[in-house]
Design a protein around this motif. Structure first.
Motif, mmCIF file in Angstrom:
data_model
loop_
_atom_site.group_PDB
_atom_site.id
_atom_site.type_symbol
_atom_site.label_atom_id
_atom_site.label_comp_id
_atom_site.label_asym_id
_atom_site.label_seq_id
_atom_site.Cartn_x
_atom_site.Cartn_y
_atom_site.Cartn_z
ATOM 1 N N HIS A 1 6.797 -5.577 10.950
ATOM 2 C CA HIS A 1 6.694 -5.704 9.441
ATOM 3 C C HIS A 1 7.046 -4.250 9.009
ATOM 4 O O HIS A 1 6.677 -3.354 9.810
ATOM 5 N N GLN A 2 8.107 -4.026 8.115
ATOM 6 C CA GLN A 2 8.356 -2.773 7.796
ATOM 7 C C GLN A 2 7.356 -1.811 7.423
ATOM 8 O O GLN A 2 7.298 -0.479 7.668
ATOM 9 N N THR A 3 6.205 -2.176 6.771
ATOM 10 C CA THR A 3 4.921 -1.393 6.255
ATOM 11 C C THR A 3 4.369 -0.789 7.667
ATOM 12 O O THR A 3 4.111 0.379 7.536
ATOM 13 N N CYS A 4 4.333 -1.752 8.510
ATOM 14 C CA CYS A 4 3.575 -1.468 9.806
ATOM 15 C C CYS A 4 4.511 -0.403 10.475
ATOM 16 O O CYS A 4 3.813 0.569 11.287
ATOM 17 N N ASP A 5 5.482 -0.670 10.542
ATOM 18 C CA ASP A 5 6.549 0.198 11.347
ATOM 19 C C ASP A 5 6.510 1.810 10.656
ATOM 20 O O ASP A 5 6.194 2.819 11.427
ATOM 21 N N LEU B 89 -4.096 0.233 10.219
ATOM 22 C CA LEU B 89 -3.248 -0.123 11.716
ATOM 23 C C LEU B 89 -4.142 -1.384 12.192
ATOM 24 O O LEU B 89 -3.599 -2.058 12.683
ATOM 25 N N ARG B 90 -5.288 -0.978 12.520
ATOM 26 C CA ARG B 90 -6.181 -1.846 13.245
ATOM 27 C C ARG B 90 -6.393 -3.149 12.670
ATOM 28 O O ARG B 90 -6.380 -4.113 13.289
ATOM 29 N N VAL C 227 0.822 -1.152 0.023
ATOM 30 C CA VAL C 227 -0.047 0.116 0.049
ATOM 31 C C VAL C 227 0.944 1.296 0.201
ATOM 32 O O VAL C 227 1.947 1.137 0.656
ATOM 33 N N ASP C 228 0.131 2.045 -0.807
ATOM 34 C CA ASP C 228 0.973 3.657 -0.631
ATOM 35 C C ASP C 228 0.615 4.431 0.616
ATOM 36 O O ASP C 228 -0.308 4.649 0.914
#
Length: 108
Positions: free
Chosen positions: A82-86, A72-73, A29-30
């Protein structure tokens, strides 16, 4: 020959019995998404005497639009590193200060 076959079968059975849970899949995702005016927060802030609009970040995740908070939820539990979550958590901390902004630090 029989011993080798038994050892191979035992190895396959042990590999199949792994207790590790698979990591949750985080969609591509962007994270910059698009900005839209959050009418409710804007009205709250104007009631407090703060002029201007309050923006929120809206992401397109697999054809579905959702806010950064919803992303995020749904896709990033607290223990997911995960890198995207961080990156999403870092952007959320910035956006929570005064609303979403186009100007993010390099690397986000």
């Amino acid at each position: 020959m029989m011993r080798i076959a038994l050892l191979a079968a035992a190895g396959l059975l042990l590999a199949a019995c792994s207790k590790e849970e698979p990591l949750p899949v985080v969609p591509r995702v962007d994270l910059h998404g698009r900005l839209e005016v959050d009418e409710a927060r804007t009205a709250e802030r104007q009631a407090e005497g703060i002029e201007g609009s309050y923006y929120r970040r809206v992401l397109n995740v697999a054809g579905t639009e959702m806010s950064l908070d919803e992303f995020l939820r749904h896709h990033c539990p607290a223990d997911n590193r995960h890198q995207t979550c961080d990156r999403a958590r870092r952007i959320k901390r910035i956006d929570d200060v005064a609303g979403a902004t186009r100007f993010l630090p390099n690397g986000l």
